[in-house]
Design an enzyme around this catalytic site. Structure first.
Site, PDB file in Angstrom:
ATOM      1  N   SER A 120      19.530  34.772  80.455  1.00 50.39           N
ATOM      2  CA  SER A 120      18.810  34.989  80.714  1.00 50.39           C
ATOM      3  C   SER A 120      17.354  35.887  80.482  1.00 50.39           C
ATOM      4  CB  SER A 120      17.782  35.122  82.215  1.00 50.39           C
ATOM      5  OG  SER A 120      16.062  35.364  82.487  1.00 50.39           O
ATOM      6  N   GLU A 160      16.245  27.004  73.528  1.00 51.45           N
ATOM      7  CA  GLU A 160      15.029  27.188  73.614  1.00 51.45           C
ATOM      8  C   GLU A 160      14.912  26.877  71.757  1.00 51.45           C
ATOM      9  OE1 GLU A 160      11.727  28.594  76.115  1.00 51.45           O
ATOM     10  OE2 GLU A 160      10.973  29.034  73.941  1.00 51.45           O
ATOM     11  N   ASN A 162      13.894  35.947  79.575  1.00 51.50           N
ATOM     12  CA  ASN A 162      13.294  36.971  80.263  1.00 51.50           C
ATOM     13  C   ASN A 162      13.434  37.805  80.942  1.00 51.50           C
ATOM     14  OD1 ASN A 162      11.859  35.863  83.363  1.00 51.50           O
ATOM     15  ND2 ASN A 162      13.049  34.328  81.955  1.00 51.50           N
ATOM     16  N   CYS A 193       5.007  32.807  77.759  1.00 51.12           N
ATOM     17  CA  CYS A 193       4.516  32.200  78.506  1.00 51.12           C
ATOM     18  C   CYS A 193       3.764  32.881  79.625  1.00 51.12           C
ATOM     19  CB  CYS A 193       5.176  31.462  78.862  1.00 51.12           C
ATOM     20  SG  CYS A 193       6.045  31.639  80.499  1.00 51.12           S
ATOM     21  N   HIS A 221      18.475  29.648  83.392  1.00 53.02           N
ATOM     22  CA  HIS A 221      19.542  30.366  83.476  1.00 53.02           C
ATOM     23  C   HIS A 221      19.790  31.204  84.704  1.00 53.02           C
ATOM     24  CE1 HIS A 221      18.765  30.012  78.983  1.00 53.02           C
ATOM     25  NE2 HIS A 221      19.825  29.054  78.819  1.00 53.02           N
ATOM     26  N   HIS A 274      14.922  25.121  79.068  1.00 51.62           N
ATOM     27  CA  HIS A 274      15.189  25.182  77.665  1.00 51.62           C
ATOM     28  C   HIS A 274      14.329  24.274  76.464  1.00 51.62           C
ATOM     29  CE1 HIS A 274      17.667  27.147  80.776  1.00 51.62           C
ATOM     30  NE2 HIS A 274      16.592  27.898  80.638  1.00 51.62           N
TER      31      HIS A 274
END
Ligand code: 0CN
Ligand code: SF4
Length: 329
Positions: A226, A130, A228, A198, A45, A78
């Site tokens: 995105s 995801e 994260n 993660c 992303h 993803h």
């Protein structure tokens, strides 16, 4: 020193092992098969990464039915549901699976708990690729929980047979709050066998927390879709940053954000090439923020081997980049 302009640069930041592997997979596929190579969804992303790969001959599509039959198609980092894998195979496509191994791990957990007839409370954002992929492994067993508030409302069939799993790129603190609320209602709630959020997501959040404490402004480099990267803005604001913004490119940093600011924190999401951070630092230096101090909270040296479809060269030899990600955060 009052009035002293400086930058606190978070580390780790930027590319994680899964992103590096996915981007190299597309480059490698282009090198080996020639353009065009199709990619289902954005490989990661980040708008800059996607634009650069397009310039090299990658064609990004939403679904595999847009890919000419017989062509190569890369699945994004993803992950994809089994339905997508089957649709690609039905079209005779040559699939290259760039799903991050840490996403695949969550898929396996979903399959296993579904087989044991658990209801899976999947903490994550509805509509994120995801989450679609993971939920698609066991659609009859998965219930998506979007937020701590949803944890107060979600219904389960048998409170003695529930497990929670999560998207890999969420806020750790918010996810723990969601789990806490779920457990209040369902004390038998099982934990995943290992962390689903993660290492890269966790490490970037720990680093920005430390930076945010001392920052008047935090700039997060990363794209709007995105997960994260967007979480890093939220985490910075929750941990002391007076203001925090996300930008794709250095030229989006507004003059007024810097007014009265002594300390600027800078970081980037897991899908962000370091060159974009360096451009922000260059512009900040031009505005008087020349003193850059790196704040490192972890070392990273994880690397993943390339997708198996790319691991051997045309003559069947193991490719020397097979073990390859590049660089540390
Ligand atoms: O920005 P990304 O491509 O994806 P999300 O943070 O939106 O999940 O970063 C790589 C993460 C993965 C998988
Ligand atoms: Fe894999 Fe985590 Fe990177 Fe996503 S953010 S690609 S799960 S290492």
């Amino acid at each position: 020193m009052p009035g002293h302009k400086r930058v606190l640069l978070a580390a780790p930041r930027g590319y994680c092992a899964g992103v590096d592997r996915a981007v190299v997979a597309v480059e490698k596929a282009l090198e080996r098969y020639g353009a065009p190579v199709y990619v289902r969804k954005q490989i990661v992303h980040n708008i800059h990464v996607v634009t650069e790969l397009e310039a090299q001959g990658a064609i990004f599509v939403e679904e595999v039915d847009e890919v000419p039959s017989g062509a190569h198609v890369v699945f994004s980092a993803h992950g994809v549901s089994p339905a997508v894998v089957n649709a690609a195979s039905d079209r005779g496509l040559q699939a290259i699976d760039a799903t991050c191994p840490l996403v695949t791990k969550v898929h396996r957990e979903a399959v296993r708990f579904a087989r044991d007839d658990y209801q899976i409370l999947l903490i994550g954002h509805d509509g994120h690729e995801e989450v679609e992929g993971t939920a698609g492994e066991a659609p009859d067993h998965v219930t998506i929980v979007n937020s701590p508030e949803e944890a107060d409302r979600v219904e389960v069939a048998d409170p003695n047979k529930v497990v929670w799993l999560s998207q890999t790129t969420l806020s750790v603190d918010e996810t723990m709050e969601t789990v806490r609320r779920l457990r209040t209602r369902f004390p038998q709630l099982q934990d995943p066998p290992s962390d689903d959020i993660c290492y890269a997501t966790q490490n970037r959040q720990v680093a920005i927390k430390k930076v945010a404490k001392g920052a008047d402004l935090v700039i997060v480099v990363g794209s709007a879709n995105s997960s994260n990267s967007v979480r890093l803005v939220e985490v910075a604001l929750e941990h002391g940053a007076k203001s925090a913004y996300r930008v794709d490119y250095a030229d989006e940093v507004r003059q007024e954000w810097l007014e009265g600011v002594e300390t600027v924190g800078v970081t980037s999401g897991a899908s962000v090439p370091e060159v974009l951070v360096q451009e922000v630092l260059n512009d900040l230096a031009g505005a008087g923020y020349r003193d850059v101090e790196q704040v490192r909270t972890a070392e990273e040296d994880l690397m993943f081997s390339l997708p198996k479809e790319l691991r051997q060269d045309a003559a069947g030899r193991r490719d020397e980049r097979a073990l390859g990600g590049r660089g540390r955060a």
